[in-house]
Design an enzyme around this catalytic site. Structure first.
Site, PDB file in Angstrom:
ATOM      1  N   HIS A 126       7.411  -0.478   0.589  1.00 58.98           N
ATOM      2  CA  HIS A 126       7.645  -0.150   1.999  1.00 58.98           C
ATOM      3  C   HIS A 126       8.348   1.210   2.143  1.00 58.98           C
ATOM      4  CE1 HIS A 126       6.152  -4.072   2.901  1.00 58.98           C
ATOM      5  NE2 HIS A 126       7.205  -4.680   2.350  1.00 58.98           N
TER       6      HIS A 126
ATOM      7  N   ASP B 132       0.200  -6.963   0.478  1.00 62.22           N
ATOM      8  CA  ASP B 132       1.466  -7.623   0.780  1.00 62.22           C
ATOM      9  C   ASP B 132       1.296  -9.067   1.287  1.00 62.22           C
ATOM     10  OD1 ASP B 132       4.107  -8.167   1.307  1.00 62.22           O
ATOM     11  OD2 ASP B 132       4.426  -6.579   2.761  1.00 62.22           O
TER      12      ASP B 132
END
Ligand code: ZN
Length: 453
Positions: free
Chosen positions: A268, A319
């Site tokens: 991220h 993810d």
């Protein structure tokens, strides 16, 4: 194993009528301007296949279950609450079936490998299974069934927040101290020997919320080789909590206190100052970007312009697996930057094709993040390859680099015809060779699980 392609993106550019010879999962020979041999797999356009650098496979079964609005409860944290309830019911068989579906979908979308960031280790309530690596073993079995290239990343998750709160409820299934975690890593290293030689085990301290600084230091001393993956700066609340406790924002703290280099993948890294962005780019760590999930969770937008300007390495991951699509991942990455900056063709260093920059950048960064000798088509590299059909209606007017622009911005994953993971030819004519069995098993395994949520 030989492949003949009408067009190939080699490390140094496009070539025509190329024959690749592969042995032991690697590219052994590359010949341009030659005809196909009788036993060659014949494809249209061959590209290096990407690594999917960040996945929590089990979350695929929750896709579509959290898209409702409840007054006053709309946030990442309520999504996480549902994930914990789901986990109360997830068992080994179900995990294996879900992971196999996810890995198959990744290969059909054009990914050759996956970094499985695996944090569910124990039974509901927190009691370890008889074999500490029971659930990691399920991931290994799923990788074996699908043929995907696995970098398994068992997760160290010790605390419920930066103040080292004890874990509770759904989190008990994640819990390990460093000693038990190192035993788990050893067990995973044994288990992964069941897979071909390209599979490997790394480590993943979950985040600066769930891993204490002293534990992180011990872990890195015990497993220095990497790859090391960590969630970082995904949520603004996380940034504030870490700053309050450690005196620095998460990325700044990590770069100042730990030897972060090319072994690392920072997942991220959404909320960074300009100084953090430049320092991270210069560290050699890969930014593990998950644009579709980050959009789905409302995380924020990565500081991509400055990161690319300073030579930062990046790759993409699916993810939460709410949607597994390589095209959409790259597209969302660029579009989020365009929407923020009200500009076009943002994520490209200097001049040139945005699709080419995004695709080749993600290929190289993803391979680095997974410790995988891949990311380009060249002699000696792993044969992680994907073929696309340039005669498909969404691509047929395009040539060379434009094909990558078309892939990123105009096409869907159905232009993928074939995928090889370290030479294993698992997707043929757009379908995984074990597709029907994997889907049947998934349906059976999760039907009870889903009804009970
Ligand atoms: Zn994640």
């Amino acid at each position: 194993m030989n492949i003949h392609a009408r067009r190939v993106l080699l490390e140094n550019g496009w070539a025509r009528d190329v024959r690749l010879t592969c042995a032991d999962g690697r590219i052994d020979r590359v010949e341009s301007g030659v005809d196909a041999g009788g036993s060659d797999s014949r494809v249209d356009t061959l590209l290096p296949a990407l690594a999917n650098l960040h996945s929590h496979a089990f979350q695929r079964a929750m896709a579509g279950m959290t898209e409702f609005r409840a007054a006053g409860r709309e946030s990442f944290w309520t999504w996480r609450d549902l994930m914990y309830r789901f986990l109360d019911r997830l068992g080994p068989e179900q995990l294996e079936a879900i992971a196999a579906l996810v890995f198959m979908e990744m290969q059909e979308a054009g990914y050759a490998s996956v970094g499985e960031f695996h944090y569910v280790h124990h039974q509901p309530g927190g009691q370890p299974y008889d074999a500490l690596s029971e659930l990691s073993d399920c991931i290994v079995v799923a990788a074996g069934r699908t043929g995907i290239g696995l970098t398994h990343l068992p997760v160290l998750y010790t605390y419920g927040g930066v103040d080292q709160e004890p874990l509770s409820g759904g989190q008990l299934r994640f819990a390990n101290d460093v000693d038990r975690f190192l035993a788990l890593v050893d067990a995973c290293r044994s288990g992964i020997r069941a897979l071909p030689a390209d599979a490997r085990v790394g480590i993943a301290p979950h985040s600066l919320r769930a891993t204490a600084p002293a534990d992180l230091a011990r872990l890195l001393a015990a497993v220095p080789e990497g790859p090391v993956h960590i969630h970082i700066a995904e949520q603004t609340r996380e940034v504030a909590d870490v700053e309050a406790k450690l005196g620095q924002r998460p990325v700044a703290w990590l770069l100042d206190n730990v030897d972060v280099d090319a072994r690392w993948c920072l997942i991220h890294a959404t909320h960074m100052t300009d100084a953090e962005t430049i320092a991270m780019a210069e560290s050699g760590a890969v930014a593990g970007l998950c644009p579709v999930t980050e959009a789905n969770l409302g995380d924020g937008i990565f500081n991509g312009v400055s990161f690319i300007e300073h030579g930062g390495a990046f790759g993409v991951g699916s993810d939460s697996n709410v949607r597994i699509s390589l095209c959409e991942e790259l597209r969302t990455l660029e579009y989020s930057q365009r929407l923020r900056d009200r500009a076009r063709n943002v994520l490209v260093a200097g001049e040139g094709s945005t699709g080419r920059f995004l695709y080749t950048g993600a290929a190289q960064g993803g391979a680095r993040a997974l410790g995988r000798d891949a990311g380009a088509i060249a002699i000696g590299k792993l044969a992680d390859l994907v073929a696309i059909d340039s005669t498909h209606a969404s691509l047929c007017a395009l040539r060379d680099d434009q094909l990558l622009d078309g892939l990123c911005f105009a096409a869907a994953d159905n232009v993928v015809t074939d995928t090889w993971s370290a030479g294993r030819h698992m997707v043929v004519s757009g379908r995984h060779i074990h597709r029907d069995a994997i889907i049947a098993r998934y349906r059976a395994a999760v039907s009870d699980l889903l009804q009970a949520i």
